[in-house]
Scaffold this motif. Structure first.
Motif, mmCIF file in Angstrom:
data_model
loop_
_atom_site.group_PDB
_atom_site.id
_atom_site.type_symbol
_atom_site.label_atom_id
_atom_site.label_comp_id
_atom_site.label_asym_id
_atom_site.label_seq_id
_atom_site.Cartn_x
_atom_site.Cartn_y
_atom_site.Cartn_z
ATOM 1 N N HIS A 138 36.107 32.193 26.823
ATOM 2 C CA HIS A 138 35.288 32.789 27.871
ATOM 3 C C HIS A 138 35.836 32.365 29.226
ATOM 4 C CE1 HIS A 138 32.401 34.219 24.977
ATOM 5 N NE2 HIS A 138 32.499 33.038 24.383
ATOM 6 N N LEU A 139 36.303 33.357 29.972
ATOM 7 C CA LEU A 139 36.883 33.115 31.285
ATOM 8 C C LEU A 139 36.097 33.872 32.336
ATOM 9 C CD1 LEU A 139 40.686 33.548 30.431
ATOM 10 C CD2 LEU A 139 39.348 31.430 30.468
ATOM 11 N N LEU A 140 36.410 33.576 33.577
ATOM 12 C CA LEU A 140 35.771 34.205 34.708
ATOM 13 C C LEU A 140 36.864 34.660 35.664
ATOM 14 C CD1 LEU A 140 32.931 34.643 35.932
ATOM 15 C CD2 LEU A 140 33.172 32.404 36.998
ATOM 16 N N VAL A 162 37.845 35.596 39.282
ATOM 17 C CA VAL A 162 37.299 35.208 40.576
ATOM 18 C C VAL A 162 38.138 35.841 41.670
ATOM 19 C CG1 VAL A 162 36.679 33.280 42.084
ATOM 20 C CG2 VAL A 162 36.597 32.981 39.593
ATOM 21 N N ARG A 163 37.488 36.626 42.523
ATOM 22 C CA ARG A 163 38.182 37.208 43.677
ATOM 23 C C ARG A 163 37.936 36.305 44.876
ATOM 24 N NH1 ARG A 163 40.286 41.895 44.962
ATOM 25 N NH2 ARG A 163 39.272 43.074 43.309
ATOM 26 N N ASP A 164 39.036 35.855 45.463
ATOM 27 C CA ASP A 164 38.990 35.039 46.678
ATOM 28 C C ASP A 164 39.821 35.770 47.725
ATOM 29 O OD1 ASP A 164 38.587 32.871 48.433
ATOM 30 O OD2 ASP A 164 40.460 31.960 47.790
ATOM 31 N N GLY A 165 39.184 36.606 48.509
ATOM 32 C CA GLY A 165 39.915 37.466 49.441
ATOM 33 C C GLY A 165 40.682 38.508 48.646
ATOM 34 N N GLU A 166 41.981 38.579 48.840
ATOM 35 C CA GLU A 166 42.825 39.517 48.097
ATOM 36 C C GLU A 166 43.329 38.924 46.785
ATOM 37 O OE1 GLU A 166 43.367 42.772 48.925
ATOM 38 O OE2 GLU A 166 41.817 42.292 50.397
ATOM 39 N N ARG A 167 43.198 37.633 46.628
ATOM 40 C CA ARG A 167 43.716 36.926 45.448
ATOM 41 C C ARG A 167 42.696 36.958 44.314
ATOM 42 N NH1 ARG A 167 43.710 31.128 44.366
ATOM 43 N NH2 ARG A 167 45.306 30.745 42.832
ATOM 44 N N ILE A 168 43.186 37.102 43.089
ATOM 45 C CA ILE A 168 42.336 37.030 41.899
ATOM 46 C C ILE A 168 42.904 35.958 40.981
ATOM 47 C CG2 ILE A 168 41.439 38.250 39.880
ATOM 48 C CD1 ILE A 168 41.836 40.859 41.452
ATOM 49 N N VAL A 169 42.050 35.063 40.514
ATOM 50 C CA VAL A 169 42.441 34.054 39.533
ATOM 51 C C VAL A 169 41.463 34.125 38.366
ATOM 52 C CG1 VAL A 169 43.461 32.498 41.241
ATOM 53 C CG2 VAL A 169 41.092 32.189 40.577
ATOM 54 N N ALA A 170 41.864 33.568 37.258
ATOM 55 C CA ALA A 170 40.954 33.405 36.119
ATOM 56 C C ALA A 170 40.667 31.911 35.987
ATOM 57 C CB ALA A 170 41.579 33.945 34.842
ATOM 58 N N ALA A 171 39.422 31.611 35.648
ATOM 59 C CA ALA A 171 39.015 30.222 35.463
ATOM 60 C C ALA A 171 38.213 30.126 34.175
ATOM 61 C CB ALA A 171 38.146 29.767 36.634
ATOM 62 N N GLU A 172 38.196 28.942 33.590
ATOM 63 C CA GLU A 172 37.292 28.763 32.463
ATOM 64 C C GLU A 172 35.879 29.002 32.975
ATOM 65 O OE1 GLU A 172 37.057 24.658 30.989
ATOM 66 O OE2 GLU A 172 38.109 24.068 32.803
ATOM 67 N N ARG A 173 35.037 29.574 32.140
ATOM 68 C CA ARG A 173 33.709 29.994 32.588
ATOM 69 C C ARG A 173 32.705 28.846 32.632
ATOM 70 N NH1 ARG A 173 30.266 35.245 30.508
ATOM 71 N NH2 ARG A 173 28.312 34.637 31.481
#
Length: 108
Positions: free
Chosen positions: A32-34, A36-47
């Motif tokens: 299960h990941l999340l 995350v949009r931070d401005g124009e950047r998108i990352v995946a994080a553990e949920r």
């Protein structure tokens, strides 16, 4: 699957799957990941928060940090480090590649 047989990236969905949202849950290989949009950047994080497992989907993203809804700790979206005053491990982050054919989780 042998280490050499793992894909270099996994398609998560269309390029607009966040569609104006900051946090979007995804499941990849049972994890299960999340997104995350931070401005124009998108990352995946553990949920789940590494402290006590709080659902970070209920948190918020502000100024390059993902804030836990339970304990008010926050995580740097560049390296996953936890805010000062907390003594648990960093949040696991994964690179996301945005392409015309979708959002891809980079495995390398």
């Amino acid at each position: 699957m042998a280490e050499t047989e793992r894909p270099e990236r996994i398609r998560l969905g269309p390029p607009d799957m966040l569609d104006g949202r900051t946090l979007v849950p995804v499941t990849v290989g049972g994890h299960h990941l999340l997104l995350v949009r931070d401005g124009e950047r998108i990352v995946a994080a553990e949920r789940a928060c590494p402290h006590e497992g709080a659902d970070l989907l209920l948190g918020r993203c502000v100024g390059g940090r993902l804030h836990c809804p339970r304990h008010l700790a926050s995580f740097d979206l560049q390296d996953g480090s936890v805010s000062p005053g907390w003594s648990f491990r960093a949040l696991r982050l994964f690179d996301i590649e945005s392409a015309s054919d979708g959002l891809w989780l980079r495995m390398t």
